[in-house]
Scaffold this active site. Structure first.
Site, PDB file in Angstrom:
ATOM      1  N   GLU A   8       8.301  26.560  22.908  1.00 51.68           N
ATOM      2  CA  GLU A   8       7.594  25.520  23.664  1.00 51.68           C
ATOM      3  C   GLU A   8       8.586  24.722  24.497  1.00 51.68           C
ATOM      4  OE1 GLU A   8       5.094  23.026  21.219  1.00 51.68           O
ATOM      5  OE2 GLU A   8       4.703  21.608  22.841  1.00 51.68           O
ATOM      6  N   LYS A  54       2.085  17.599  14.179  1.00 48.94           N
ATOM      7  CA  LYS A  54       2.437  18.816  14.920  1.00 48.94           C
ATOM      8  C   LYS A  54       3.737  18.587  15.704  1.00 48.94           C
ATOM      9  CE  LYS A  54       2.145  21.865  18.501  1.00 48.94           C
ATOM     10  NZ  LYS A  54       3.094  21.966  19.608  1.00 48.94           N
ATOM     11  N   ASP A  81      11.727  29.724   6.106  1.00 44.63           N
ATOM     12  CA  ASP A  81      10.349  30.199   6.246  1.00 44.63           C
ATOM     13  C   ASP A  81       9.464  29.035   6.701  1.00 44.63           C
ATOM     14  OD1 ASP A  81       7.652  30.777   5.690  1.00 44.63           O
ATOM     15  OD2 ASP A  81       8.163  32.076   4.000  1.00 44.63           O
ATOM     16  N   HIS A 114       6.614  16.795  30.776  1.00 45.48           N
ATOM     17  CA  HIS A 114       6.276  18.118  30.283  1.00 45.48           C
ATOM     18  C   HIS A 114       5.934  19.069  31.420  1.00 45.48           C
ATOM     19  CE1 HIS A 114       5.174  20.805  27.044  1.00 45.48           C
ATOM     20  NE2 HIS A 114       4.140  21.180  27.756  1.00 45.48           N
TER      21      HIS A 114
END
Lengths: 446, 446
Positions: A89, A285, A301, A398
């Site tokens: 991202e 998130k 992981d 962004h």
């Protein structure tokens, strides 16, 4: 004439790598040869290295390249790190770096590893009375510990091992259902294989004990072990990272926003994530954007970390933001407390050549140090996201980051990219606006 | 003489790629040249392709190779797929493939996309009365919709856009706090950039409306928009995937376990994940092993999927397993209902060359079809994990998969690998057991 397509297959895993690619490209792609060449172009040039990568997973035909970036200037507990980050991202590494530098100039991140206990369970059913099992529990424990010795010697030497075994009664929720809950210390390894191997050994010892112990056999009858497995929920493997400074040191913000007003807006943003689950999910998130990037880079992981972290966010019955903020007595304080069961030895960390380099880049940290680093990157990420959200909004930065990506989709030339960047310097970037501008450019309308 | 090390830096992002690597290796590694060469060996051979990868993120110095594998034989809604999977954990692709084939022989996966609505919010504070804002809400809506047109025309053409705008009152939980909640349909794109751009535009229109509308200005005073952003919690963007067959068709299992007993044990395992959050976390982690592998392979954002999915697992106040099982009337039924906000156009999917190939491999699915595929892989993964857990345990298969990885850590030769595989054919694999055996081999004790 087109080859008859076969969309299903028997024995795929037995084919060698080229055979696998061949079957895939011939049956699912219009240009088999071009795709075969493309997939092979992602193989590592060194056969030995590629073999290591191939054997990490199964049915592998190529590599998926994720960008390997670095966020420098992370000062954590008075020590400077350049943190490796693997993420697809845009804006994440830029945000982490910017946040790291901002806090480097304000004392850096302070962390505390609160606990490192991991947990596993033997889930079993019995219709007998477990009361008498309790009466011989010391005996059962001793028996389990003896029979598992071959698996635990090594971990004991490293200072870890089995901490405790408890009997838990769930029969009110589900008839006949009980657990043996086992606590572990796994030192610098994440410990999944160790824990699962121990639990499976425990399970067979437990069954044998119940069959051979006179007291248990007569009262408990046969027990049915349904499964034996570690839990990725690790609320006793927790780290806290925090930043703080006088509110007056927070600096100035666009639009004439004062340090004090910024602090208030920031506080509100953190507060909203405590109240509204819709916001909390996105808030967290963002934290995991930072966390997972380091988790991936160090060969840990991320599914385990994600699952444990989000369940922890819901521990009081409502899903909430994982970070907290106070603005008391002229002081701004922002912190994150999160379960992070990670390792720096064993598993993929030792196998993946670039994960090994990540560990080296971080100065060969212990698992506890890695917990501190990862939590700090998560906090930095959250700070950067909220800072943008409560000031200029996230889209400005962004979309600018994303602008070049959009241009690449249209296979823009370097010249076109330059012209477009100049044009959008003072305009709102959107996918369609960029496409439209590029079309005009190409049609020589500009 | 050793170079003075600098662990912090100003202007790192402005360095070119080689400059970045140089600073990193010289200040953090003992063998700078070797590490520089190693990092560069992971670059793609084609400069253009590498540039695309570099620009996906920031401060990129190399690529992190994750294995790109394929799980064939997924029959989903009567159509066969070979599913691309990107994952660093061993056993996952093998388990998905095995589960896919098992269910292919029993009718495959059936799916239903239940809804595809996405949500975003404008979070705002006001000390005035919002009652009168409600009275002019239709007017506000119309104004917002008009001023956002430049951003929505394109999405409207594709059949999506803004579905609804609501005013929500949170002032009982937090004084003066309200939301505009906006619902979106984003068709085949995940829609994050679209949603965030619309929300930021809405926010400025909203502020202007409140300043210029006479009714609102007099009663509401100044409103403070704290932030405007999409939510990754998407409980209205849900897909269900299910498998079912007569219990008698479930086959036979090791140790003489009958189909009926297997079904009962499997049911218990699913039930336990509904009761105990410790088990639920690991249960769902297994589901996300499958889900994230496809999410990554198709260029979607696994942090968004994870956050939304786990919050959904906690929606009733307790964190629970996401899958369900029934064994009624001789029929075994197993299903998963999960929020999956994914895209097949836009974002990284169009940029990353291998993600594009993944989409091609899946036959250019719509976002809805991709939801069905991903949910089915998640369900397949969960089935395989539970099947192992309630029969042989997971360590037997997992450690065998992991055996070669362990051997590679000790740089075992092909001959040593072969000998070790033979030796462990009927023995319990553990890290220390493999290491000890290898040491004996090498000391010619065997």
């Amino acid at each position: 004439m087109a080859k008859q397509e076969n969309k299903t297959i028997s024995g795929f895993s037995k084919l060698n790598k080229r055979g696998k690619i061949k079957w895939i490209v011939e049956n699912f792609f219009k240009e088999p040869e071009a795709v075969m060449n493309e997939l092979m172009s992602y193989w590592h040039i060194n056969d030995e290295k590629q073999k290591i990568l191939d054997e990490i997973s199964e049915n592998t035909i190529s590599n998926f390249h994720l960008p390997y970036g670095v966020a420098p200037n992370f000062v954590i507990d008075q020590r400077a790190f350049a943190v490796p980050m693997v993420i697809e991202e845009s804006s994440v590494v830029a945000a982490a770096s910017s946040s790291a530098k901002y806090w480097m100039e304000r004392g850096g991140f302070s962390t505390e590893v609160i606990s490192t206990v991991k947990i596993g369970h033997i889930h079993f059913y019995t219709s007998g009375s477990v009361q008498l099992l309790r009466s011989v529990f010391a005996q059962l424990k001793a028996s389990l510990m003896t029979e598992v010795k071959a698996l635990t010697t090594n971990m004991n030497k490293r200072g870890g091992g089995i901490l405790d075994i408890e009997l838990l009664d769930f029969s009110e929720l589900e008839p006949d259902y009980y657990q043996l809950r086992v606590k572990f210390e796994t030192c610098d390894s994440m410990g999944a294989n160790f824990i699962n191997s121990v639990l499976e050994q425990f399970a067979s010892s437990f069954v044998r004990f119940c069959k051979t112990n006179d007291v248990v056999r007569s009262t408990l009858g046969d027990i049915e072990v349904v499964m034996s497995i570690l839990s990725n929920y690790t609320p006793e493997c927790i780290v806290r990272s925090e930043v703080s400074c006088p509110i007056s040191d927070l600096g100035k913000y666009p639009g004439g926003l004062s340090a004090e007003d910024f602090a208030k807006r920031f506080y509100k943003a953190v507060r909203i994530a405590q109240i509204d689950p819709y916001r909390a999910v996105t808030h967290n998130k963002g934290i995991f954007n930072g966390i997972d990037a380091v988790v991936l880079a160090t060969g840990n992981d991320f599914r385990a970390i994600e699952a444990g972290g989000h369940a922890y966010a819901a521990r009081d019955g409502q899903y909430r933001g994982l970070s907290q903020c106070t603005i008391d007595g002229g002081q701004f304080r922002f912190w994150l407390e999160i379960p992070l069961a990670v390792g720096t030895v064993g598993g993929l960390t030792n196998i993946h050549p670039v994960a090994r380099r990540s560990i080296e880049l971080l100065g060969h940290p212990s698992a506890r140090q890695l917990m501190s680093i990862i939590a700090s990157v998560g906090l930095a990420q959250n700070f950067a996201a909220l800072r943008s959200l409560v000031t200029t909004g996230i889209q400005k930065g962004h979309m600018r980051m994303h602008l070049v990506n959009i241009l690449r989709q249209f296979e823009a030339t370097e010249k076109e990219i330059k012209q477009t960047l100049v044009y959008f310097k003072d305009k709102v970037v959107s996918f369609s606006a960029v496409r439209d501008y590029l079309n005009l450019l190409r049609d020589k309308m500009l």
